[in-house]
Structure formats: structure tokens, C-alpha cells
Design a protein around this motif. Structure first.
Motif, PDB file in Angstrom:
ATOM      1  N   GLU A 217     -93.197 154.933 -69.652  1.00 19.30           N
ATOM      2  CA  GLU A 217     -92.295 153.860 -70.074  1.00 19.30           C
ATOM      3  C   GLU A 217     -92.412 152.668 -69.133  1.00 19.30           C
ATOM      4  O   GLU A 217     -92.500 151.523 -69.554  1.00 19.30           O
ATOM      5  N   ALA A 218     -92.400 152.957 -67.839  1.00 14.80           N
ATOM      6  CA  ALA A 218     -92.453 151.890 -66.848  1.00 14.80           C
ATOM      7  C   ALA A 218     -93.760 151.115 -66.950  1.00 14.80           C
ATOM      8  O   ALA A 218     -93.765 149.879 -66.947  1.00 14.80           O
ATOM      9  N   LEU A 219     -94.866 151.833 -67.077  1.00 13.47           N
ATOM     10  CA  LEU A 219     -96.171 151.159 -67.114  1.00 13.47           C
ATOM     11  C   LEU A 219     -96.320 150.317 -68.380  1.00 13.47           C
ATOM     12  O   LEU A 219     -96.848 149.209 -68.344  1.00 13.47           O
ATOM     13  N   PRO A 239     -97.430 146.753 -62.885  1.00 13.52           N
ATOM     14  CA  PRO A 239     -97.927 148.087 -63.241  1.00 13.52           C
ATOM     15  C   PRO A 239     -99.368 148.311 -62.772  1.00 13.52           C
ATOM     16  O   PRO A 239     -99.691 149.363 -62.226  1.00 13.52           O
ATOM     17  N   HIS A 240    -100.222 147.313 -62.959  1.00 18.87           N
ATOM     18  CA  HIS A 240    -101.621 147.473 -62.582  1.00 18.87           C
ATOM     19  C   HIS A 240    -101.758 147.664 -61.072  1.00 18.87           C
ATOM     20  O   HIS A 240    -102.485 148.549 -60.599  1.00 18.87           O
ATOM     21  N   ALA A 241    -101.046 146.854 -60.311  1.00 19.24           N
ATOM     22  CA  ALA A 241    -101.144 146.962 -58.842  1.00 19.24           C
ATOM     23  C   ALA A 241    -100.569 148.292 -58.352  1.00 19.24           C
ATOM     24  O   ALA A 241    -101.112 148.915 -57.441  1.00 19.24           O
ATOM     25  N   ILE A 242     -99.480 148.725 -58.975  1.00 22.13           N
ATOM     26  CA  ILE A 242     -98.869 150.005 -58.578  1.00 22.13           C
ATOM     27  C   ILE A 242     -99.852 151.146 -58.823  1.00 22.13           C
ATOM     28  O   ILE A 242    -100.000 152.050 -58.018  1.00 22.13           O
ATOM     29  N   TYR A 243    -100.557 151.078 -59.960  1.00 22.87           N
ATOM     30  CA  TYR A 243    -101.454 152.175 -60.329  1.00 22.87           C
ATOM     31  C   TYR A 243    -102.724 152.166 -59.486  1.00 22.87           C
ATOM     32  O   TYR A 243    -103.188 153.215 -59.037  1.00 22.87           O
ATOM     33  N   THR A 244    -103.271 150.978 -59.274  1.00 29.47           N
ATOM     34  CA  THR A 244    -104.572 150.930 -58.592  1.00 29.47           C
ATOM     35  C   THR A 244    -104.440 150.873 -57.073  1.00 29.47           C
ATOM     36  O   THR A 244    -105.353 151.255 -56.364  1.00 29.47           O
ATOM     37  N   ASP A 245    -103.296 150.399 -56.588  1.00 33.47           N
ATOM     38  CA  ASP A 245    -103.099 150.325 -55.134  1.00 33.47           C
ATOM     39  C   ASP A 245    -101.671 150.777 -54.811  1.00 33.47           C
ATOM     40  O   ASP A 245    -100.810 149.979 -54.455  1.00 33.47           O
ATOM     41  N   PRO A 246    -101.416 152.069 -54.949  1.00 31.78           N
ATOM     42  CA  PRO A 246    -100.029 152.559 -54.862  1.00 31.78           C
ATOM     43  C   PRO A 246     -99.444 152.583 -53.444  1.00 31.78           C
ATOM     44  O   PRO A 246     -98.252 152.757 -53.280  1.00 31.78           O
ATOM     45  N   HIS A 247    -100.265 152.435 -52.434  1.00 31.22           N
ATOM     46  CA  HIS A 247     -99.871 152.428 -51.016  1.00 31.22           C
ATOM     47  C   HIS A 247     -99.546 153.812 -50.465  1.00 31.22           C
ATOM     48  O   HIS A 247     -99.977 154.149 -49.379  1.00 31.22           O
ATOM     49  N   THR A 248     -98.700 154.586 -51.180  1.00 26.68           N
ATOM     50  CA  THR A 248     -98.336 155.901 -50.616  1.00 26.68           C
ATOM     51  C   THR A 248     -98.708 157.016 -51.606  1.00 26.68           C
ATOM     52  O   THR A 248     -98.798 156.789 -52.820  1.00 26.68           O
ATOM     53  N   ALA A 249     -98.844 158.219 -51.047  1.00 25.64           N
ATOM     54  CA  ALA A 249     -99.185 159.376 -51.891  1.00 25.64           C
ATOM     55  C   ALA A 249     -98.072 159.628 -52.906  1.00 25.64           C
ATOM     56  O   ALA A 249     -98.324 160.018 -54.048  1.00 25.64           O
ATOM     57  N   PHE A 250     -96.819 159.380 -52.498  1.00 21.89           N
ATOM     58  CA  PHE A 250     -95.689 159.598 -53.404  1.00 21.89           C
ATOM     59  C   PHE A 250     -95.810 158.695 -54.633  1.00 21.89           C
ATOM     60  O   PHE A 250     -95.727 159.157 -55.776  1.00 21.89           O
ATOM     61  N   VAL A 251     -96.022 157.402 -54.407  1.00 25.41           N
ATOM     62  CA  VAL A 251     -96.137 156.460 -55.525  1.00 25.41           C
ATOM     63  C   VAL A 251     -97.374 156.806 -56.355  1.00 25.41           C
ATOM     64  O   VAL A 251     -97.342 156.830 -57.584  1.00 25.41           O
ATOM     65  N   CYS A 252     -98.451 157.111 -55.659  1.00 22.67           N
ATOM     66  CA  CYS A 252     -99.724 157.411 -56.321  1.00 22.67           C
ATOM     67  C   CYS A 252     -99.565 158.568 -57.311  1.00 22.67           C
ATOM     68  O   CYS A 252    -100.024 158.491 -58.445  1.00 22.67           O
ATOM     69  N   THR A 253     -98.906 159.625 -56.893  1.00 24.60           N
ATOM     70  CA  THR A 253     -98.787 160.797 -57.762  1.00 24.60           C
ATOM     71  C   THR A 253     -97.623 160.652 -58.739  1.00 24.60           C
ATOM     72  O   THR A 253     -97.596 161.320 -59.761  1.00 24.60           O
ATOM     73  N   PHE A 254     -96.677 159.752 -58.451  1.00 26.32           N
ATOM     74  CA  PHE A 254     -95.562 159.570 -59.387  1.00 26.32           C
ATOM     75  C   PHE A 254     -95.975 158.735 -60.594  1.00 26.32           C
ATOM     76  O   PHE A 254     -95.454 158.920 -61.682  1.00 26.32           O
ATOM     77  N   VAL A 255     -96.905 157.805 -60.397  1.00 27.62           N
ATOM     78  CA  VAL A 255     -97.320 156.962 -61.537  1.00 27.62           C
ATOM     79  C   VAL A 255     -98.610 157.451 -62.186  1.00 27.62           C
ATOM     80  O   VAL A 255     -99.214 156.750 -62.977  1.00 27.62           O
TER      81      VAL A 255
END
Ligand code: ATP
Length: 381
Positions: A217-219, A239-255
């Protein structure tokens, strides 16, 4: 008629990185504690006029508490909340010029669709002569013109959801609050409504704050996503920046799905970082996070790994491994591959006639250096 409802005719701005327009909502250093539980911790957030911003995070991270504070149902223990630049910490909910849609939709069962939508206008003292025009235009916007005389019990879940949306939008709120509005719909309808809400947002440009725990939904819907964890915003970006450069493992695996590994930096050469994960050498892009540190976390998205029979595979990173498991989902297949003791998930979209791999097959995995995401160190939640 619909044009009358369009309040912000400015062309769509890009929200690629930072909100560029003046903020409708500003949350500054807000803290909230419930029974010794520090639920919001120094929360900072701005939503620009016309922006669609989503609070995304797991259950209990503080999304609804944030929304309730913006709605005026809760007050911050400390910090400040501004609406259109004016302090709103103690402003009563009815004076905040908000539209709200909740999980339950909360329609009046004894009122027709028309009267449900008209209700907010009547309550706010809109002139009676204006009400039919506004309601008719809004029903047209949410594609419910033919259902105007029906009652909620005669409507499907998706239609009821659109009535709730129309009721919230018809008063032309400064800010639309959506609290998990799609969670009562089945999966197919939810996908349709994501697109429908995005369409309506693009037409009306109403500043919108959505709360959800659904990354899809968020993306799909957002200009920017704020990923929350433990009462804080861990990453806020498009959304694109969050997905391709999530910064942390938590964000990376949550999105999305990701293979996350601890790596050590062997050397840096030009724009390339040479990393080691166990016995494997991995080439990655040189990133500030990979400079001057002995160890980093890296992530590789499953769809960025190509799988093939062992042989003449070339590329920045080519690893060999053994298929341990396969999960077939119709249009895609996920392989779990053991590479020298490390498990790697690979997402493949097989074409008709293409070989599928089976357990115990020996395979090559290839991925580019650009697809290796360098993560920040983890903080505890
Ligand atoms: P969910 O997706 O499950 O709704 P959320 O991210 O919206 O989760 P919140 O509802 O904001 O989370 O709750 C954050 C934390 O605060 C939770 O641990 C919750 O139990 C607690 N909490 C929320 N409201 C209250 C309250 N009124 N009294 C006590 N604790 C509360």
C-alpha cells in the motif's frame, strides 16, 4: 463539476527526496508516554501541501498514536504540532479542518449514500443550496453516482470504503487522515482501491497522511514513506529511494525481501568496495557507509540475483551454490540456495519453456556490484 472540487491545480511536483512545498503539518520533537512506555520518541515530521505521506511500520511502532495526535484525540507530552504553521497542540479536533477515514469506515447505516456524504457538510453549516452540488460532484469523483440512494448495507465493501472517502473529502479538508482504510477489504479489492485512492489524490491533490503496515500500500500510493520503528522515524523518502537505498536492515526487510549479510571491507579501489562475506569475495559500490570501517552490513534483493546452471557465467559477483528449496508461486519462483553455508534467496520470473531448478541442483548466482546495498549499522528498537 469535478473541476470545482480541484483545489490545487498546480502541476504534480516531484517528491523524490525532500518535501519541497510549505508544510500543512509539522510535528516537532514530539514525545508520548503511556504507562511508562515511551511510545513516541522525539518524533519529527513535515507534510507538504498536496503531498501523500504514509506512516509505515510494524504493529505497536506508534503509527496510530501519531495519527490520533494529528487528529486532536491525543496531546503530546512534549514537543509541538503545527497545522498550516499555527500551533495546534491543544486545538480541538473539529477545528483542525481534517477529513478522516478509519478501518471501520463508520458509515451511518440508516442514511443513504447521499446523506452519508452530505452529513459532514450539514454539520459544518455549509449553505443548503450548495450541498447537492458538492455531494453530486464528490459521488462522481468516487464513481458512486448510481448508488446515491442506496444504504450502506446494500453496498459492497469497496463501495462502502468509497462512501467513507467521499464523506471525508467533500468538506475540502486541509489534511486527509487515512487509518488502515483498506484492511477490511479482500486482497483483490485492496489492490483496486490503492489505485483508486491514488487516482483521486492525483485529481484533488488533498494533503494526505496514511497509516498502514502494508508495504505494498505504501509503495503504490505514497509520494513519501516514513518507516517507523519503536516510536521513531527510521527512514523517510520516496518509495523508490526507500526501496533501493533503505539505509538500515530493518527498513530494507520491511519494504521488501532481502538477503542481509555481515561483511568486512577488504579494500576500496576507485568506486568499488571489495568486501568479504565468509569465504566469498563480493564487489560492491563504494559508499560513504563503506568507507573507513572494518565491517558493514549489506543487502541484496532476491530479484537482483540471476540464477543459471554452473558454467560460463560472467559478472561482478558470481557465486556457486546448491538449491535447497523452491517456492513456486505461479508467475515467479523463489529459490533458496546454500552458498558456502550462507542462505541466499533468488527471485526468478521463468519464461515458458525455461528450465526450473530442483533441490540439490548445483547453480551459479550472479549479481552486479550496483545491486549490493550498503546498510548503516543497526540500532536496537
Ligand atoms: P497497530 O498497527 O497495531 O495499530 P501502531 O503502530 O498503530 O500499531 P499504536 O496504536 O500507536 O501502534 O500503539 C503504540 C504502542 O502504544 C503500543 O504498544 C500500544 O499498546 C500502546 N498504546 C497505544 N494507545 C494506548 C493507550 N491509550 N494506553 C496505553 N497504551 C497505549
Amino acid at each position: 463539476m469535478i473541476a470545482a472540487l480541484r483545489r490545487h491545480e498546480a502541476p504534480m511536483a516531484s517528491f523524490a527526496f525532500e518535501s519541497p512545498r510549505k508544510p500543512i503539518l509539522k510535528i516537532e520533537g514530539v514525545n508520548k508516554t503511556f504507562q511508562n512506555q515511551h511510545v513516541l520518541q522525539d518524533l519529527n515530521l513535515e507534510i507538504a501541501e498536496g503531498e501523500f505521506l504514509t506512516l509505515l511500520g510494524p504493529s505497536g511502532c506508534g503509527k496510530t498514536t501519531t495519527l490520533n495526535m494529528v487528529a486532536g484525540f491525543l496531546q503530546p507530552d512534549s514537543g509541538n504540532l503545527f497545522l498550516r504553521g499555527l500551533s495546534a497542540n491543544t486545538l480541538p479536533p473539529q477545528k483542525r479542518r481534517l477529513g478522516m477515514v478509519f478501518q471501520s469506515w463508520a458509515l451511518f447505516p440508516h442514511m443513504s449514500v447521499f446523506d452519508n456524504v452530505a452529513y459532514g457538510l450539514r454539520m459544518r453549516g455549509f449553505p443548503g443550496s450548495e450541498i447537492p452540488t458538492r455531494v453530486t460532484a464528490m459521488l462522481e469523483m468516487v464513481r458512486l453516482s448510481s448508488a446515491r440512494d442506496k444504504f450502506p448495507s446494500q453496498l459492497s465493501g469497496g463501495m462502502q470504503q468509497r462512501v467513507a472517502l467521499a464523506r471525508a473529502l467533500v468538506t475540502e479538508p486541509d489534511l486527509l487522515l487515512l487509518d488502515e482504510p483498506l484492511s477490511n477489504l479482500d486482497a483483490a479489492l485492496r489492490k483496486d482501491m490503492q489505485v483508486e485512492i491514488k487516482r483521486i489524490h492525483e485529481r484533488l491533490k488533498v494533503t494526505t497522511l496514511l497509516v498502514t503496515h502494508s508495504q505494498e500500500e505504501a509503495l503504490v500510493m505514497s509520494d513519501r514513506i516514513a518507516v517507523m520503528r519503536g516510536g521513531r522515524i527510521e527512514r523517510i523518502a520516496s518509495p523508490h529511494a526507500i526501496y533501493t537505498d533503505p539505509h538500515t536492515a530493518f527498513v530494507c526487510t520491511f519494504v521488501g525481501d532481502a538477503n542481509v549479510f555481515d561483511a568486512t571491507i577488504e579494500s576500496i579501489s576507485g568506486s568499488t568496495a571489495v568486501l568479504r562475506v565468509g569465504s566469498q569475495r563480493i564487489l560492491a559500490p563504494r559508499a560513504p557507509r563503506a568507507d573507513g570501517r572494518g565491517s558493514v552490513q549489506i543487502a541484496i534483493r532476491p530479484e537482483n540475483v540471476a540464477i543459471s546452471r554452473v558454467g560460463n557465467v560472467k559478472g561482478d559477483n558470481v557465486l556457486e551454490g546448491t538449491v535447497e528449496d523452491t517456492i513456486f508461486k505461479g508467475n515467479n519462483i523463489t529459490y533458496e540456495v546454500d552458498v558456502a553455508g550462507h542462505k541466499l534467496h533468488v527471485l526468478d520470473l521463468p519464461k515458458v519453456g525455461q528450465d526450473l531448478y530442483r533441490r540439490k541442483d548445483h547453480v551459479s548466482l550472479a549479481f552486479s556490484r550496483e545491486s549490493v546495498i550498503i546498510l548503516d549499522g543497526e540500532r536496537s528498537a
